[in-house]
Design a protein around this motif. Structure first.
Motif, mmCIF file in Angstrom:
data_model
loop_
_atom_site.group_PDB
_atom_site.id
_atom_site.type_symbol
_atom_site.label_atom_id
_atom_site.label_comp_id
_atom_site.label_asym_id
_atom_site.label_seq_id
_atom_site.Cartn_x
_atom_site.Cartn_y
_atom_site.Cartn_z
ATOM 1 N N UNK A 68 11.679 -6.983 -7.089
ATOM 2 C CA UNK A 68 11.396 -6.613 -5.711
ATOM 3 C C UNK A 68 10.522 -5.356 -5.664
ATOM 4 N N UNK A 69 10.022 -5.078 -4.469
ATOM 5 C CA UNK A 69 9.072 -3.985 -4.291
ATOM 6 C C UNK A 69 9.664 -2.647 -4.727
ATOM 7 N N UNK A 70 10.922 -2.385 -4.379
ATOM 8 C CA UNK A 70 11.511 -1.100 -4.756
ATOM 9 C C UNK A 70 11.583 -0.933 -6.265
ATOM 10 N N UNK A 71 11.865 -2.044 -6.972
ATOM 11 C CA UNK A 71 11.917 -1.965 -8.434
ATOM 12 C C UNK A 71 10.525 -1.727 -9.021
ATOM 13 N N UNK A 72 9.502 -2.401 -8.483
ATOM 14 C CA UNK A 72 8.145 -2.233 -8.994
ATOM 15 C C UNK A 72 7.664 -0.797 -8.830
ATOM 16 N N UNK A 73 7.926 -0.210 -7.665
ATOM 17 C CA UNK A 73 7.519 1.179 -7.434
ATOM 18 C C UNK A 73 8.283 2.117 -8.364
ATOM 19 N N UNK A 74 9.584 1.895 -8.469
ATOM 20 C CA UNK A 74 10.397 2.708 -9.379
ATOM 21 C C UNK A 74 9.873 2.622 -10.812
ATOM 22 N N UNK A 75 9.585 1.410 -11.265
ATOM 23 C CA UNK A 75 9.136 1.205 -12.636
ATOM 24 C C UNK A 75 7.786 1.862 -12.891
ATOM 25 N N UNK A 76 6.837 1.620 -12.018
ATOM 26 C CA UNK A 76 5.501 2.187 -12.202
ATOM 27 C C UNK A 76 5.516 3.711 -12.153
ATOM 28 N N UNK A 77 6.324 4.263 -11.268
ATOM 29 C CA UNK A 77 6.338 5.721 -11.095
ATOM 30 C C UNK A 77 6.957 6.451 -12.283
ATOM 31 N N UNK A 78 7.608 5.736 -13.191
ATOM 32 C CA UNK A 78 8.099 6.373 -14.409
ATOM 33 C C UNK A 78 6.953 6.651 -15.385
ATOM 34 N N UNK A 79 5.834 5.941 -15.195
ATOM 35 C CA UNK A 79 4.716 6.059 -16.122
ATOM 36 C C UNK A 79 3.501 6.768 -15.537
ATOM 37 N N UNK A 87 0.854 -1.192 0.000
ATOM 38 C CA UNK A 87 0.000 0.000 0.000
ATOM 39 C C UNK A 87 0.889 1.242 0.000
ATOM 40 N N UNK A 88 0.660 2.101 -0.961
ATOM 41 C CA UNK A 88 1.447 3.324 -1.110
ATOM 42 C C UNK A 88 1.059 4.330 -0.029
ATOM 43 N N UNK A 89 2.059 5.026 0.530
ATOM 44 C CA UNK A 89 1.813 5.944 1.638
ATOM 45 C C UNK A 89 1.866 7.417 1.277
ATOM 46 N N UNK A 90 2.485 7.743 0.139
ATOM 47 C CA UNK A 90 2.544 9.156 -0.250
ATOM 48 C C UNK A 90 2.659 9.255 -1.764
ATOM 49 N N UNK A 91 2.259 10.394 -2.290
ATOM 50 C CA UNK A 91 2.288 10.600 -3.734
ATOM 51 C C UNK A 91 3.730 10.562 -4.223
ATOM 52 N N UNK A 92 3.946 9.839 -5.314
ATOM 53 C CA UNK A 92 5.306 9.758 -5.847
ATOM 54 C C UNK A 92 5.271 9.644 -7.367
ATOM 55 N N UNK A 93 6.255 10.232 -7.984
ATOM 56 C CA UNK A 93 6.418 10.199 -9.449
ATOM 57 C C UNK A 93 7.903 10.251 -9.739
ATOM 58 N N UNK A 94 8.360 9.413 -10.666
ATOM 59 C CA UNK A 94 9.778 9.331 -11.024
ATOM 60 C C UNK A 94 10.648 9.103 -9.783
ATOM 61 N N UNK A 95 10.203 8.196 -8.914
ATOM 62 C CA UNK A 95 10.951 7.929 -7.694
ATOM 63 C C UNK A 95 12.070 6.925 -7.990
ATOM 64 N N UNK A 96 13.220 7.109 -7.375
ATOM 65 C CA UNK A 96 14.350 6.203 -7.559
ATOM 66 C C UNK A 96 14.132 4.921 -6.761
ATOM 67 N N UNK A 97 14.888 3.878 -7.090
ATOM 68 C CA UNK A 97 14.806 2.643 -6.314
ATOM 69 C C UNK A 97 15.247 2.881 -4.876
ATOM 70 N N UNK A 98 16.227 3.746 -4.699
ATOM 71 C CA UNK A 98 16.737 4.030 -3.359
ATOM 72 C C UNK A 98 15.681 4.687 -2.477
ATOM 73 N N UNK A 99 14.801 5.476 -3.080
ATOM 74 C CA UNK A 99 13.780 6.199 -2.316
ATOM 75 C C UNK A 99 12.430 5.500 -2.337
ATOM 76 N N UNK A 100 12.317 4.414 -3.096
ATOM 77 C CA UNK A 100 11.012 3.797 -3.325
ATOM 78 C C UNK A 100 10.353 3.300 -2.047
#
Length: 336
Positions: A273-284, A184-197
């Protein structure tokens, strides 16, 4: 509703008490004895394990926080400024450490038998799933490990609760199961890096990604239709804040159908992994508070068993992920 209390309970240690497909009542007794014998009082303290619920005879939706053994709770929506709606509560951006510190000054109640458990989230903006995201699932399907994640969506009208029925719709003949870790996402994010995901995550819960396999292959593959029938997304029983799941990449997952273990996996076997999925989705797209990402399911789904084994009315599906509790959903005919 004693079963609701049982579904809130956590399993401790690496001993998997369901491995012998014990009857449901016996499972409840064993879980209770394990917790009592631990002698650790902290398991009775409500922590960052959030539920949405109603009281019998009262249609007011409430937000609460329960203990790890499912015996104690605090009603947040009437004793704090917390919204009774989980998505709005996430948007309020409560400081979790302050909230957990303040519970010592709140009244703690027993989890009442008349508690009606609701899905932790009713109306997320997005439900996004990823296909074939476990190594053993790829092997089971005899498919190559994907180089990039393949995503699909489910609509929020498919959501149902941890104890609610799954309808075997007449339009769907090959209904399959798949226990998944839901992020479950906790805050709005766009173009987030894997390190910050991972800083964008609020918490985790269990999902069953129910699928009409026949609609996945008809007319060139109607994945959206096959995934989004009403009741095809059981969620719950709790939404656990990420601070209570320090090693999300090492949680065991099981699905038991009619007492038979069908799935047995671990999140460490995720391909992406979760960080990669968030990073990938947030690019779009912009990911928003309350959005749900379904991270894939391990091997053992009905379509790839020999012979195949699909769900039918009367089946009982029990889904469990370490630290997150358990779903218990019965399959019924569409008019039940």
């Amino acid at each position: 509703m004693r079963a609701a209390v049982s579904l809130l309970r956590n399993r401790f240690g690496s001993a998997r008490m369901h491995a012998k497909a014990l009857p449901w009542d016996q499972l409840k007794i064993n879980a209770s004895e394990s917790i009592i014998s631990s002698g650790l009082d902290e398991f009775d303290i409500p922590k960052g394990r959030f539920i949405q619920y109603m009281r019998s005879g009262n249609a007011t939706k409430r937000l609460g926080m329960v203990s790890e053994n499912g015996s104690k709770m605090i009603e947040l929506s009437s004793r704090t400024c917390a919204s009774p709606d989980m998505v709005q509560f996430i948007q309020q951006r409560y400081c979790m450490s302050s909230l957990l510190d303040s519970i010592q000054f709140m009244d703690v109640d027993n989890v009442s038998p008349d508690l009606i458990l609701l899905p932790p989230i009713h109306s997320p903006g997005k439900i996004i799933g990823v296909s074939c995201n476990y190594y053993d699932s790829c092997s089971e399907r005899r498919e190559c490990v994907p180089k990039e994640p393949v995503f699909f969506v489910k609509f929020n009208t498919a959501i149902t609760g941890a104890m609610d029925n799954i309808r075997a719709h007449q339009i769907a003949k090959r209904i399959d199961y798949g226990c998944e870790l839901a992020v479950v996402i906790g805050k709005k994010c766009r173009h987030v890096s894997r390190e910050a995901a991972m800083s964008c995550v609020f918490g985790y819960m269990i999902a069953q990604d129910i699928t009409a396999r026949d609609w996945n292959v008809l007319l060139g593959g109607q994945t959206l239709l096959g995934k989004s029938l009403d009741t095809f997304c059981p969620l719950g029983p709790v939404l656990v804040h990420k601070c209570h799941v320090p090693d999300v990449d090492n949680l065991w997952i099981t699905t038991i159908v009619n007492g038979e273990e069908r799935q047995s996996g671990n999140t460490e076997n995720m391909i992406f992994k979760i960080d990669y999925l968030i990073n990938r989705l947030s690019q779009f797209m912009t990911l928003c508070p309350g959005d749900i990402i379904l991270t894939g399911t391990p091997a053992g789904t009905g379509a790839y068993r020999h012979p195949s084994s699909y769900l039918k009315p009367g089946d009982l599906v029990e889904s469990e992920i370490q630290k997150l509790g358990k779903l218990r959903n019965k399959v019924v005919n569409p008019y039940a």
